[in-house]
Design a protein around this motif. Structure first.
Motif, mmCIF file in Angstrom:
data_model
loop_
_atom_site.group_PDB
_atom_site.id
_atom_site.type_symbol
_atom_site.label_atom_id
_atom_site.label_comp_id
_atom_site.label_asym_id
_atom_site.label_seq_id
_atom_site.Cartn_x
_atom_site.Cartn_y
_atom_site.Cartn_z
ATOM 1 N N UNK A 192 0.819 -1.200 0.000
ATOM 2 C CA UNK A 192 0.000 0.000 0.000
ATOM 3 C C UNK A 192 0.860 1.259 0.000
ATOM 4 N N UNK A 193 0.230 2.353 -0.401
ATOM 5 C CA UNK A 193 0.915 3.643 -0.459
ATOM 6 C C UNK A 193 0.466 4.551 0.681
ATOM 7 N N UNK A 194 0.266 3.966 1.859
ATOM 8 C CA UNK A 194 -0.093 4.743 3.038
ATOM 9 C C UNK A 194 1.094 4.742 3.994
ATOM 10 N N UNK A 195 1.574 5.915 4.320
ATOM 11 C CA UNK A 195 2.803 5.970 5.109
ATOM 12 C C UNK A 195 2.631 5.360 6.494
ATOM 13 N N UNK A 196 1.408 5.359 7.022
ATOM 14 C CA UNK A 196 1.206 4.813 8.373
ATOM 15 C C UNK A 196 1.412 3.304 8.414
#
Length: 125
Positions: A107-111
């Motif tokens: 995924x491209x979610x930094x969290x």
């Protein structure tokens, strides 16, 4: 400890290209994701591209057709080729690494990433 080191940033004119490198070490994950992110001051970090351990890439829409993510498995090194750069691409670029989730997606979610490099600056004028 997992370590990531980015390099390859610089200053270019609009329409130019750069190739960013992310060297990784210290991990033992069999399956994992490497994400590329960028951030400008006072803005949230934006996911740009992600690669899994096989080198299969995914991209955010704004960079599709211009950026190419790849991986040299033997060198444990990831690359992000930036073509046709525009001023709005100016940012600090980071790579991050995390074990792949059970669903098998990156995924491209930094969290979703806990291991980060120090970043490399890209400036387009």
């Amino acid at each position: 400890d997992v370590q990531l080191v980015e390099s390859g940033g610089g200053s270019v004119q609009a329409g130019g290209s750069l190739k960013l490198t992310c060297t990784t070490s210290g991990y033992t994950y069999r399956t994992f994701c490497v994400g590329w992110f960028r951030q400008i001051p006072d803005k949230d970090r934006e996911g740009v591209a992600a690669l899994d351990e096989d080198g299969s890439p995914s991209y955010t829409n704004s960079v599709k057709g211009r950026f190419t993510a790849s991986r040299d498995m033997a060198k444990a090194t990831q690359y992000l080729r930036l073509n046709n750069l525009q001023p709005e691409d100016s940012a600090m670029y980071y790579c991050a690494l995390e074990p792949k989730r059970r669903d098998g997606n990156c995924y491209l979610y930094d969290r979703m990433y806990n291991n980060w490099g120090q970043g490399t600056q890209v400036t387009v004028s």
